[in-house]
Write a protein that holds these residues in place. Structure first.
Motif, mmCIF file in Angstrom:
data_model
loop_
_atom_site.group_PDB
_atom_site.id
_atom_site.type_symbol
_atom_site.label_atom_id
_atom_site.label_comp_id
_atom_site.label_asym_id
_atom_site.label_seq_id
_atom_site.Cartn_x
_atom_site.Cartn_y
_atom_site.Cartn_z
ATOM 1 N N SER A 133 -3.389 -2.221 -0.751
ATOM 2 C CA SER A 133 -1.965 -2.474 -0.961
ATOM 3 C C SER A 133 -1.230 -1.220 -1.421
ATOM 4 O O SER A 133 -0.117 -0.946 -0.977
ATOM 5 C CB SER A 133 -1.771 -3.605 -1.977
ATOM 6 N N GLU A 188 -1.022 -1.421 4.796
ATOM 7 C CA GLU A 188 -0.409 -2.032 3.611
ATOM 8 C C GLU A 188 -0.332 -3.551 3.757
ATOM 9 O O GLU A 188 0.292 -4.065 4.683
ATOM 10 C CB GLU A 188 1.005 -1.474 3.417
ATOM 11 N N ILE A 247 2.613 1.592 6.866
ATOM 12 C CA ILE A 247 3.462 1.307 5.715
ATOM 13 C C ILE A 247 4.571 0.368 6.181
ATOM 14 O O ILE A 247 5.229 0.620 7.189
ATOM 15 C CB ILE A 247 4.068 2.606 5.156
ATOM 16 N N THR A 272 -1.222 1.899 -0.565
ATOM 17 C CA THR A 272 -1.847 2.589 0.563
ATOM 18 C C THR A 272 -1.991 4.088 0.341
ATOM 19 O O THR A 272 -3.052 4.669 0.617
ATOM 20 C CB THR A 272 -1.046 2.308 1.841
#
Length: 335
Positions: free
Chosen positions: A54, A44, A77, A56
């Protein structure tokens, strides 16, 4: 030799777009599965014109379509950006679609600049990085089977028991992973400075847990492998340019490789690249084999996860093919 995995930032290359980057990621995942890589992670990042991962969980669901064996997950994350329940639902959904194959690496950094971190808005209601340990525990609890009187549950998510790993680029992640008895992954592909001390702390202070009896360490490196050292060094100039652009406040799409790039740099920028990309193994299969051998011996890691931002997608796939062959050669030599 440790098992080998793939870290993909889904690079958006100059002259292309995010859709092409994500299609390339799906192709790379299938390629990695065919080569026998252990897992495939996306990371991410936000407000990065050269990274398409982005969102994810969404990107992973697309990239993993059609795969059957390789583990998939996030590396990672950035939990301070999110409510734990939202991530539990996202990765519970992935675990429902790809049962037994999903894992979740969690990081404490925002994965972006501070202005963008504020725009993500998580810290307006929560404690951000300051509550990271509590947020990790809350998230893990959502993956457990729901109790009959449980007021809030993750749907999907409850009962999936998605494995959680802690990521880090400093000593903090090592300490937390050890205290919680979780696997630990170190971001040595861009932050090599604390690698040795972090692994030492993690192993010395590790407390066995219900999910993990002994430490499990993953270390990251960059690999650019081609038929010759010269070709690999040429391909590597794309990533070198990208790091210089990022550190100078001008992030952008991954640029094409450039002959003589290092010779054009100020010595201070060359020194930055040497520090940042300490664990970049660039060259022919023989050169990369020796780099991976030394990295494995130094870290005694259980797993090496390989990043490699290469402008040409076919050359990137070729790099992962040659890296897998190089690692297999080490395994046979050690057997």
């Amino acid at each position: 030799m440790p098992v080998l995995s793939v870290l993909d930032l889904s690079p958006i290359v100059a002259g292309s777009d995010a859709g092409a980057a994500l299609r390339n990621s799906r192709d790379l995942l299938r390629h990695a599965e065919a080569l026998g890589y252990h897992r495939y992670w996306m990371a991410e990042h936000h407000n990065m014109p050269g990274i398409a991962s982005s969102a994810t969980a969404v990107a992973l669901a697309y990239a993993a379509e059609g795969s059957t064996r390789i583990r998939i997950g996030a590396g990672g994350i950035m939990l301070p950006n999110h409510a734990p329940l939202v991530i539990a639902e996202q990765f519970g959904t992935l675990a429902s679609l790809f049962p037994g194959r999903v894992d979740l690496g969690l990081g404490r950094a925002p994965g972006t600049d501070q202005m963008t971190a504020r725009a993500l808005r998580r810290t307006l209601a929560g404690g951000g990085a300051d509550t990271f340990p509590q947020d990790v525990l809350e998230l893990m609890a959502y993956f457990e089977p729901a109790e009959p009187d449980q007021g809030i549950r993750a749907v999907p998510g409850a009962g999936t028991r998605v494995p959680v790993l802690i990521l880090g680029s400093s000593l903090y992640g090592a300490q937390l992973a050890a205290a919680l008895g979780l696997p630990f992954a170190f971001a040595s592909h861009f932050a090599p400075g604390d690698l040795d001390e972090a692994l030492l702390i993690y192993r010395r202070t590790f407390r066995p847990s219900a999910t993990l009896e002994r430490p499990y360490a993953i270390v990251a490196c960059n690999v650019h492998c081609a038929d010759t050292d010269e070709e690999a060094r040429f391909l590597f100039t794309s990533q070198q340019q990208s790091f210089v652009n990022l550190r100078s406040g001008q992030p952008g799409p991954l640029p094409p490789p450039r002959e003589g790039f290092l010779e054009t740099l100020d010595p201070a920028w060359r020194a930055m690249l040497l520090r940042t990309l300490t664990f970049a193994f660039v060259g022919s299969p023989a050169t990369v084999r020796e780099g991976l051998r030394g990295f494995a011996e130094r870290t005694q890691a259980d797993e090496i996860i390989v990043a490699g931002a290469i402008f040409d997608h076919e050359a990137r796939k070729r790099s992962y093919t040659l890296a897998a062959e190089a690692a297999a050669g080490l395994t046979r030599a050690a057997a």
